[in-house]
Scaffold this active site. Structure first.
Site, PDB file in Angstrom:
ATOM      1  N   ASP A 295     -89.662 -14.304 -34.241  1.00  0.00           N
ATOM      2  CA  ASP A 295     -90.751 -13.928 -33.992  1.00  0.00           C
ATOM      3  C   ASP A 295     -91.625 -13.515 -35.253  1.00  0.00           C
ATOM      4  O   ASP A 295     -91.023 -13.914 -36.244  1.00  0.00           O
ATOM      5  CB  ASP A 295     -90.743 -12.294 -33.108  1.00  0.00           C
ATOM      6  CG  ASP A 295     -91.860 -12.517 -32.072  1.00  0.00           C
ATOM      7  OD1 ASP A 295     -92.809 -12.472 -32.406  1.00  0.00           O
ATOM      8  OD2 ASP A 295     -91.433 -12.396 -30.920  1.00  0.00           O
TER       9      ASP A 295
ATOM     10  N   HIS B 187     -95.727 -16.744 -32.201  1.00  0.00           N
ATOM     11  CA  HIS B 187     -94.895 -15.807 -32.607  1.00  0.00           C
ATOM     12  C   HIS B 187     -94.128 -16.379 -33.834  1.00  0.00           C
ATOM     13  O   HIS B 187     -92.950 -16.220 -33.801  1.00  0.00           O
ATOM     14  CB  HIS B 187     -93.842 -15.376 -31.548  1.00  0.00           C
ATOM     15  CG  HIS B 187     -94.442 -14.509 -30.365  1.00  0.00           C
ATOM     16  ND1 HIS B 187     -94.813 -13.251 -30.349  1.00  0.00           N
ATOM     17  CD2 HIS B 187     -95.190 -15.020 -29.235  1.00  0.00           C
ATOM     18  CE1 HIS B 187     -95.439 -12.911 -29.351  1.00  0.00           C
ATOM     19  NE2 HIS B 187     -95.701 -13.900 -28.465  1.00  0.00           N
TER      20      HIS B 187
ATOM     21  N   GLU C 135     -97.903 -16.874 -25.229  1.00  0.00           N
ATOM     22  CA  GLU C 135     -99.049 -15.803 -25.952  1.00  0.00           C
ATOM     23  C   GLU C 135     -99.512 -16.498 -27.291  1.00  0.00           C
ATOM     24  O   GLU C 135    -100.069 -15.998 -28.209  1.00  0.00           O
ATOM     25  CB  GLU C 135     -98.232 -14.359 -26.274  1.00  0.00           C
ATOM     26  CG  GLU C 135     -97.994 -13.758 -25.262  1.00  0.00           C
ATOM     27  CD  GLU C 135     -97.421 -12.243 -25.380  1.00  0.00           C
ATOM     28  OE1 GLU C 135     -97.621 -11.456 -24.493  1.00  0.00           O
ATOM     29  OE2 GLU C 135     -96.728 -12.136 -26.632  1.00  0.00           O
TER      30      GLU C 135
END
Length: 615
Positions: free
Chosen positions: A205, A280, A345
């Site tokens: 991440d 990420h 995302e």
């Protein structure tokens, strides 16, 4: 009705004859607390008692490994270790019997007074049969020290059992906060106890790259460490400066990963790696800035980042070369069928202005950056499938068109799973509404810091991976369900355990047991016995379900009553009014009428004593 420890229960029921091991022991159904609930369980008269002469009969090394899980426990708690042998004695034995008529992961456990038979068609079935046998034993079997005056008896039962779903998982985020290998192994032990079979490791991440990649050493030299700002709230940490020294972090070496994977295999668990893309990934870009659109140096962030604009460049061929090289090494370490690639995302602001990405859009005749992400994920899926694996991603990979061989993990709700299954894709259901264990599980003022949402134990128990509106064909694509524990607010292993247990226990039953067999009151009764095992195992489980809540009700005549309760249906709640002392508390039997300003102090009682947090 509250059940008592089996070991105590037996004291008044054992009739011994000198040194002879034959004993008359009686069990009731209330003494049996197996989680997840078996498909079929029949209680019979009598019991089997383990002693120093008990023999485990196995065929082959694999069965020997499974037997060793329990024999080593006897060595610790009883001071003797049952022999593991290949020939069947006349009695006092536990035997593993191959039964090809049983389906994968199914088992049959038959306990009689002089022998125990565990039947299965393969490794996992034998393992689950043993885990059920373990839960039939007194909780003291889980102790780390010698236990005296315990009769190691299990009831005479016949259990026929098999899981409802193939995927019964937990996602552990080791990127936002790094957890050592030893803790991961302990988590695997907990999964095995609950007959779970997938550990999904979130290894990458923005805030940390946690796996050694030989071809790209900077991923761990640079990407695994960030500036230590652990004294600040996750979302209030300033952007680190180049002059600051990154000291917080860590990573798993290749040898660590091999050990984790091998240990999990012995416990019937598949370890699924997650290597995030295209977002990420600031930890990777900090190590190799050329992977981004702008190619500018960045640092590994110390806390929350939103929106996530520093993502892999989808226009450069070197990005795909890098990812294919990384995934090749990952697949060498993880034999799992599934490779998780994230896909969630991604804010595509940089793609919109990047000449490389715009060139890619034009050359591939794509409609824009949304379809460019679809191109990105389809290209990675093609590579992963060429290696004989299946690409798994969060439900955002549906956007712009789903790669043909991809499996979807539906987290934003049920819709992503519904759409993917309708298109003929396999899905794993893990909706935020029921499966996010980084959410609060009790009143915020009595809980450690968590994400600002609420998922109590009873909510987890309501989870069902199959949506009512799904067709039979769609339901056939539902592999199962999974809990997710994101670690932004979880800096320690003790806190991690607190968030996992006992919610994992509830989830384990929802993905194993038949929906029609689930019963909240019955489950909570069995869970109380599981808590005793957690105590012996040193698991820091949450008692949040015992927290007393108070709700005010006003009727049409403006009469006010206060309703007290916990998540457990039969909790012994006692209370006092105003300045009263809990030592003189009265039992709560129904709503409390109040007509003036009144202070109510209440507590859960156990063995006539207040326990836990008071209201």
């Amino acid at each position: 009705m509250r059940t008592f420890p089996i070991a105590v229960f037996l004291l008044g029921l054992i009739f011994t004859c000198g040194c002879d091991r034959r004993q008359k022991i009686t069990f009731t159904e209330n003494d049996i607390s197996v989680i997840p609930k078996p498909k079929e369980l029949e209680l019979r008269d009598g019991a089997f008692v383990f002693n120093s002469e008990t023999v485990f009969v196995v065929t082959g090394e694999e069965q020997g490994k499974i037997a060793g899980i329990l024999t080593r426990k006897f060595r610790t708690v009883a001071g003797w270790e049952p022999e593991i042998a290949t020939s069947v004695p006349s009695g006092n034995y536990v035997a593993f019997r191959k039964d090809d008529s049983l389906q994968d992961e199914a088992y049959k456990l038959q306990v009689a007074e002089n022998r125990i038979i565990i039947s299965a068609n393969g490794y996992s079935g034998f393992l689950y049969g043993l885990e059920s046998l373990r839960q039939l034993l007194p909780a003291e079997i889980e102790s780390p020290t010698l236990q005296k005056d315990i009769t190691w008896a299990v009831p005479a039962v016949e259990i026929k059992d098999s899981p409802r779903f193939r995927w019964r998982g937990l996602m552990l985020d080791v990127s936002r906060h790094f957890f050592p290998k030893e803790y991961v192994l302990k988590v695997i032990d907990g999964l095995a106890l609950h007959k779970m079979n997938v550990l999904h490791l979130h290894l990458v991440d923005d805030q940390g790259w946690r796996i050694e990649i030989k071809k790209y050493p900077k991923l761990t030299e640079v990407g695994a460490y960030r500036v230590d700002k652990e004294d600040m709230h996750w979302n209030a940490r300033p952007e680190p400066k180049p002059s600051e020294n990154p000291t917080y972090g860590g990573f798993y070496s290749r040898e660590d990963i091999k050990e984790i994977v091998a240990y999990a295999k012995e416990k019937g668990i598949e370890v699924v790696p997650e290597i995030e893309m295209p977002a990420h990934v600031m930890s990777a870009i900090a190590a190799y800035p050329e992977l981004s659109c702008k190619g500018e140096p960045v640092m590994v962030p110390s806390g929350g980042v939103w929106p996530i604009t520093e993502i892999y460049c989808a226009g450069k061929e070197s990005t795909f070369e890098f990812l294919e090289n990384v995934l090749t090494e990952v697949m060498d370490l993880f034999p799992s069928k599934y490779i998780h690639v994230g896909g969630d995302e991604a804010t595509k602001t940089n793609w919109e202005s990047c000449p490389h990405c715009q060139k890619r859009i034009k050359e591939e005749a794509l409609s824009g950056v949304e379809e460019l992400q679809s191109y990105f994920m389809k290209r990675m899926e093609k590579f992963i499938s060429s290696k004989g694996r299946v690409m798994l991603g969060w439900d955002e990979i549906l956007e712009g068109g789903l790669a043909p061989g991809a499996t979807v993990m539906s987290w934003r709700g049920i819709q992503g799973g519904w759409e993917a299954s309708e298109q003929g894709h396999d899905v794993v259901m893990t909706p935020v509404s029921h499966c996010y264990f980084d959410y609060y599980q009790g009143p915020q003022d009595s809980e450690p810091l968590a994400f600002g949402a609420f998922t109590p134990l009873n909510k987890v128990y309501e989870f069902d991976p199959v949506v009512d509106s799904m067709s039979v064909k769609q339901a056939g694509h539902v592999l199962g369900g999974q809990a997710n524990l994101w670690s932004e607010y979880i800096p320690t292993t003790s806190h991690s355990e607190y968030m996992i247990y006992p919610r994992l226990t509830a989830l384990a039953e929802t993905v194993w047991s038949a929906k029609e067999d689930r019963d909240w009151k019955d489950f909570t009764s069995r869970l109380e016995q599981m808590f005793k095992r957690y105590d012996k195992l040193g698991i820091n489980y949450a008692g949040s379900a015992y927290t007393i809540t108070a709700d005010a009700e006003v009727d049409k005549n403006q009469n006010i009553t206060i309703v007290l309760g916990t998540e457990f249906p039969d909790t012994d709640i006692r209370y006092v009014l105003n300045d009263g002392d809990l030592s003189a508390a009265r039992p709560y039997t129904g709503p409390i009428a109040v007509s003036e300003t009144t202070t109510i102090k209440a507590s859960r009682f156990e063995d006539e004593k207040p326990v836990g947090k008071s209201l």
